[in-house]
Design a protein around this motif. Structure first.
Motif, PDB file in Angstrom:
ATOM      1  N   ALA A   1       0.824  -1.219   0.000  1.00  0.00           N
ATOM      2  CA  ALA A   1       0.000   0.000   0.000  1.00  0.00           C
ATOM      3  C   ALA A   1       0.852   1.261   0.000  1.00  0.00           C
ATOM      4  O   ALA A   1       0.319   2.367  -0.060  1.00  0.00           O
ATOM      5  N   LEU A   2       2.165   1.106   0.042  1.00  0.00           N
ATOM      6  CA  LEU A   2       3.062   2.263   0.044  1.00  0.00           C
ATOM      7  C   LEU A   2       2.823   3.119  -1.198  1.00  0.00           C
ATOM      8  O   LEU A   2       2.881   2.626  -2.323  1.00  0.00           O
ATOM      9  N   ASP A   3       2.553   4.397  -1.004  1.00  0.00           N
ATOM     10  CA  ASP A   3       2.275   5.326  -2.109  1.00  0.00           C
ATOM     11  C   ASP A   3       3.570   6.015  -2.528  1.00  0.00           C
ATOM     12  O   ASP A   3       4.156   6.763  -1.759  1.00  0.00           O
ATOM     13  N   PHE A   4       3.994   5.758  -3.762  1.00  0.00           N
ATOM     14  CA  PHE A   4       5.203   6.398  -4.291  1.00  0.00           C
ATOM     15  C   PHE A   4       4.884   7.211  -5.543  1.00  0.00           C
ATOM     16  O   PHE A   4       5.742   7.420  -6.403  1.00  0.00           O
ATOM     17  N   GLY A   5       3.647   7.699  -5.637  1.00  0.00           N
ATOM     18  CA  GLY A   5       3.241   8.455  -6.816  1.00  0.00           C
ATOM     19  C   GLY A   5       4.043   9.723  -7.031  1.00  0.00           C
ATOM     20  O   GLY A   5       4.153  10.219  -8.153  1.00  0.00           O
ATOM     21  N   GLN A   6       4.643  10.270  -5.971  1.00  0.00           N
ATOM     22  CA  GLN A   6       5.407  11.500  -6.108  1.00  0.00           C
ATOM     23  C   GLN A   6       6.820  11.258  -6.628  1.00  0.00           C
ATOM     24  O   GLN A   6       7.510  12.219  -6.965  1.00  0.00           O
ATOM     25  N   GLY A   7       7.230  10.000  -6.684  1.00  0.00           N
ATOM     26  CA  GLY A   7       8.538   9.737  -7.268  1.00  0.00           C
ATOM     27  C   GLY A   7       9.069   8.368  -6.929  1.00  0.00           C
ATOM     28  O   GLY A   7       8.851   7.838  -5.838  1.00  0.00           O
ATOM     29  N   TYR A   8       9.760   7.775  -7.897  1.00  0.00           N
ATOM     30  CA  TYR A   8      10.348   6.457  -7.729  1.00  0.00           C
ATOM     31  C   TYR A   8      11.363   6.235  -8.855  1.00  0.00           C
ATOM     32  O   TYR A   8      11.384   6.969  -9.853  1.00  0.00           O
ATOM     33  N   ILE A   9      12.190   5.224  -8.705  1.00  0.00           N
ATOM     34  CA  ILE A   9      13.147   4.840  -9.739  1.00  0.00           C
ATOM     35  C   ILE A   9      12.896   3.388 -10.106  1.00  0.00           C
ATOM     36  O   ILE A   9      12.688   2.551  -9.218  1.00  0.00           O
ATOM     37  N   ILE A  10      12.903   3.088 -11.374  1.00  0.00           N
ATOM     38  CA  ILE A  10      12.842   1.717 -11.850  1.00  0.00           C
ATOM     39  C   ILE A  10      14.206   1.334 -12.426  1.00  0.00           C
ATOM     40  O   ILE A  10      14.755   2.046 -13.274  1.00  0.00           O
ATOM     41  N   LYS A  11      14.745   0.219 -11.937  1.00  0.00           N
ATOM     42  CA  LYS A  11      15.942  -0.367 -12.534  1.00  0.00           C
ATOM     43  C   LYS A  11      15.481  -1.517 -13.414  1.00  0.00           C
ATOM     44  O   LYS A  11      15.055  -2.566 -12.933  1.00  0.00           O
ATOM     45  N   ARG A  12      15.544  -1.289 -14.714  1.00  0.00           N
ATOM     46  CA  ARG A  12      15.066  -2.254 -15.703  1.00  0.00           C
ATOM     47  C   ARG A  12      16.237  -3.107 -16.180  1.00  0.00           C
ATOM     48  O   ARG A  12      17.272  -2.574 -16.593  1.00  0.00           O
ATOM     49  N   ARG A  13      16.078  -4.422 -16.111  1.00  0.00           N
ATOM     50  CA  ARG A  13      17.165  -5.343 -16.482  1.00  0.00           C
ATOM     51  C   ARG A  13      17.206  -5.613 -17.990  1.00  0.00           C
ATOM     52  O   ARG A  13      18.276  -5.646 -18.583  1.00  0.00           O
ATOM     53  N   ALA A  14      16.044  -5.829 -18.594  1.00  0.00           N
ATOM     54  CA  ALA A  14      15.984  -6.259 -19.993  1.00  0.00           C
ATOM     55  C   ALA A  14      16.220  -5.100 -20.944  1.00  0.00           C
ATOM     56  O   ALA A  14      15.971  -3.937 -20.620  1.00  0.00           O
ATOM     57  N   ALA A  15      16.702  -5.440 -22.145  1.00  0.00           N
ATOM     58  CA  ALA A  15      16.911  -4.421 -23.172  1.00  0.00           C
ATOM     59  C   ALA A  15      15.588  -3.874 -23.680  1.00  0.00           C
ATOM     60  O   ALA A  15      15.502  -2.707 -24.071  1.00  0.00           O
ATOM     61  N   ALA A  16      14.555  -4.716 -23.704  1.00  0.00           N
ATOM     62  CA  ALA A  16      13.237  -4.254 -24.164  1.00  0.00           C
ATOM     63  C   ALA A  16      12.605  -3.370 -23.106  1.00  0.00           C
ATOM     64  O   ALA A  16      12.568  -3.735 -21.924  1.00  0.00           O
ATOM     65  N   PRO A  17      12.109  -2.196 -23.481  1.00  0.00           N
ATOM     66  CA  PRO A  17      11.486  -1.301 -22.490  1.00  0.00           C
ATOM     67  C   PRO A  17      10.163  -1.855 -21.989  1.00  0.00           C
ATOM     68  O   PRO A  17       9.523  -2.694 -22.643  1.00  0.00           O
ATOM     69  N   ALA A  18       9.748  -1.389 -20.837  1.00  0.00           N
ATOM     70  CA  ALA A  18       8.428  -1.698 -20.287  1.00  0.00           C
ATOM     71  C   ALA A  18       7.652  -0.391 -20.186  1.00  0.00           C
ATOM     72  O   ALA A  18       8.237   0.677 -19.982  1.00  0.00           O
ATOM     73  N   THR A  19       6.333  -0.462 -20.336  1.00  0.00           N
ATOM     74  CA  THR A  19       5.512   0.748 -20.337  1.00  0.00           C
ATOM     75  C   THR A  19       4.374   0.636 -19.341  1.00  0.00           C
ATOM     76  O   THR A  19       3.622  -0.341 -19.352  1.00  0.00           O
ATOM     77  N   LEU A  20       4.262   1.633 -18.498  1.00  0.00           N
ATOM     78  CA  LEU A  20       3.122   1.762 -17.571  1.00  0.00           C
ATOM     79  C   LEU A  20       2.101   2.698 -18.201  1.00  0.00           C
ATOM     80  O   LEU A  20       2.439   3.837 -18.565  1.00  0.00           O
ATOM     81  N   THR A  21       0.863   2.254 -18.323  1.00  0.00           N
ATOM     82  CA  THR A  21      -0.233   3.105 -18.791  1.00  0.00           C
ATOM     83  C   THR A  21      -1.121   3.461 -17.614  1.00  0.00           C
ATOM     84  O   THR A  21      -1.607   2.581 -16.904  1.00  0.00           O
ATOM     85  N   GLN A  22      -1.295   4.767 -17.391  1.00  0.00           N
ATOM     86  CA  GLN A  22      -2.215   5.245 -16.373  1.00  0.00           C
ATOM     87  C   GLN A  22      -3.416   5.867 -17.073  1.00  0.00           C
ATOM     88  O   GLN A  22      -3.266   6.796 -17.874  1.00  0.00           O
ATOM     89  N   ASN A  23      -4.576   5.337 -16.771  1.00  0.00           N
ATOM     90  CA  ASN A  23      -5.791   5.805 -17.441  1.00  0.00           C
ATOM     91  C   ASN A  23      -6.376   7.017 -16.730  1.00  0.00           C
ATOM     92  O   ASN A  23      -6.400   7.084 -15.497  1.00  0.00           O
ATOM     93  N   LYS A  24      -6.821   7.971 -17.528  1.00  0.00           N
ATOM     94  CA  LYS A  24      -7.542   9.117 -16.977  1.00  0.00           C
ATOM     95  C   LYS A  24      -8.802   8.611 -16.289  1.00  0.00           C
ATOM     96  O   LYS A  24      -9.521   7.763 -16.847  1.00  0.00           O
ATOM     97  N   THR A  25      -9.058   9.108 -15.089  1.00  0.00           N
ATOM     98  CA  THR A  25     -10.177   8.578 -14.302  1.00  0.00           C
ATOM     99  C   THR A  25     -11.276   9.599 -14.057  1.00  0.00           C
ATOM    100  O   THR A  25     -12.141   9.382 -13.221  1.00  0.00           O
ATOM    101  N   TRP A  26     -11.243  10.724 -14.734  1.00  0.00           N
ATOM    102  CA  TRP A  26     -12.307  11.720 -14.543  1.00  0.00           C
ATOM    103  C   TRP A  26     -12.850  12.180 -15.875  1.00  0.00           C
ATOM    104  O   TRP A  26     -12.262  11.919 -16.907  1.00  0.00           O
TER     105      TRP A  26
END
Length: 326
Positions: free
Chosen positions: A301-326
């Motif tokens: 439940a830890l909220d890190f919406g104000q900032g975080y770092i991702i260390k990605r191992r694979a050469a292929a990128p990953a994508t997070l999609t955040q949907n508009k909710t209003w």
């Protein structure tokens, strides 16, 4: 840990004066965020905080367009001076509808009716795709200069508060504000950084060397479309695309899990009690779930919406999609 307060209002009800000339922005949501960057309070020599980039400048174009490769033709546009300048991009194009909504790319050149992008987004841009051309915020606009500097400057990178920003190659780059002779924003090596821009969903990692907290206000528009954050191989310092929460379950299907912290993608966040960085990962196999670096069960439940770092191992990128909710 820093706290962000958000005030938003419909543009017609509470539109800043600088928006009045942008007649295409009549339906945008505008407002401000206030972020507290923690001082160390005498408990340490420095303290980490994230500053999220979640507000946008008013668009210089909103409409539809078509694309061929990296060239996007904008219906009814009349563009002037959309960059780049002195080697830095000044504007970016954001896709606002369709399957590519939330992707954005720097404008590398332009005509009055078209832009050329740093990336080929043509597979997401059809003739009825909504698009926007938006000016970048500079690092200097977000954190100030001279008497308006919002964090601590110093004569050297070791004496000043520092700001780490990730680039497109997965590297964290360090900047600081130099005081005295040759004052201004600098790279860690002392080169001029006055033109450095920041991007939507960036999370600026600030190392505060002063004991006192500081509040940083950002004004602008809230994105009114889905937002995508891409994690390239290496390190990406990010924040929620909206002034909303983000938790570990939001990343479970995006990042690569593994049996050990050293082989999984890592989530790195600020520990609010220590001002240091904690690492988490998603463990697969027996005992699957989000874990601390030592293997203990994580507080999902830890909220890190104000900032975080991702260390990605694979050469292929990953994508997070955040949907508009209003």
């Amino acid at each position: 840990m820093k706290k962000t307060n958000l005030f938003v209002a419909l543009a017609l009800a509470a539109t800043p004066a600088f928006l009045h000339a942008q007649t295409t922005n009549y339906s945008q949501v505008v407002g401000y965020t206030t972020t507290t960057v923690k001082g160390h309070g005498g408990a340490a020599s420095s303290w980490f905080s994230f500053l999220p980039i979640q507000m946008l400048k008013p668009s210089v174009f909103i409409g539809v367009g078509s694309a061929s490769g990296t060239t996007v033709t904008l219906t009814g546009a009349n563009l002037t001076a959309v960059g780049p300048s002195a080697g830095y991009p000044t504007h970016f194009l954001m896709i606002k509808s369709g399957t590519g909504a939330g992707y954005f790319s720097d404008v590398t050149s332009f005509t009055s009716t078209s832009v050329t992008l740093a990336d080929d987004l043509s597979s997401f841009i059809t003739s009825d795709t909504s698009l926007a051309v938006i000016p970048h915020y500079k690092l200097s606009e977000v954190l100030g200069t001279g008497a308006g500097l919002k964090i601590g400057g110093g004569g050297s990178v070791g004496a000043a508060d520092t700001v780490q920003v990730s680039d497109s190659t997965g590297v964290l780059k360090t900047y600081y504000y130099k005081t005295g002779i040759g004052a201004g924003w600098k790279t860690s090596a002392g080169a001029d950084a006055s033109g450095v821009v920041v991007y939507p969903t960036d999370g600026l990692l600030i190392s505060r060397k002063l004991s006192s907290d500081v509040s940083i206000v950002q004004t602008g528009e809230v994105a009114d479309n889905n937002i995508k954050t891409t994690f390239v191989q290496g390190l990406t310092a990010a924040s929620s695309g909206f002034p909303t929460s983000l938790t570990m379950p939001d990343l479970t299907s995006v990042l690569a899990g593994s049996g050990a912290v050293g082989t999984a993608d890592n989530l790195i966040v600020v520990n609010p009690a220590t001002g240091k960085l904690d690492t988490y990962y998603y463990k697969t196999g027996i005992g699957a779930g989000w874990k601390t670096a030592s293997g203990a069960s994580a507080n999902t439940a830890l909220d890190f919406g104000q900032g975080y770092i991702i260390k990605r191992r694979a050469a292929a990128p990953a994508t997070l999609t955040q949907n508009k909710t209003w």
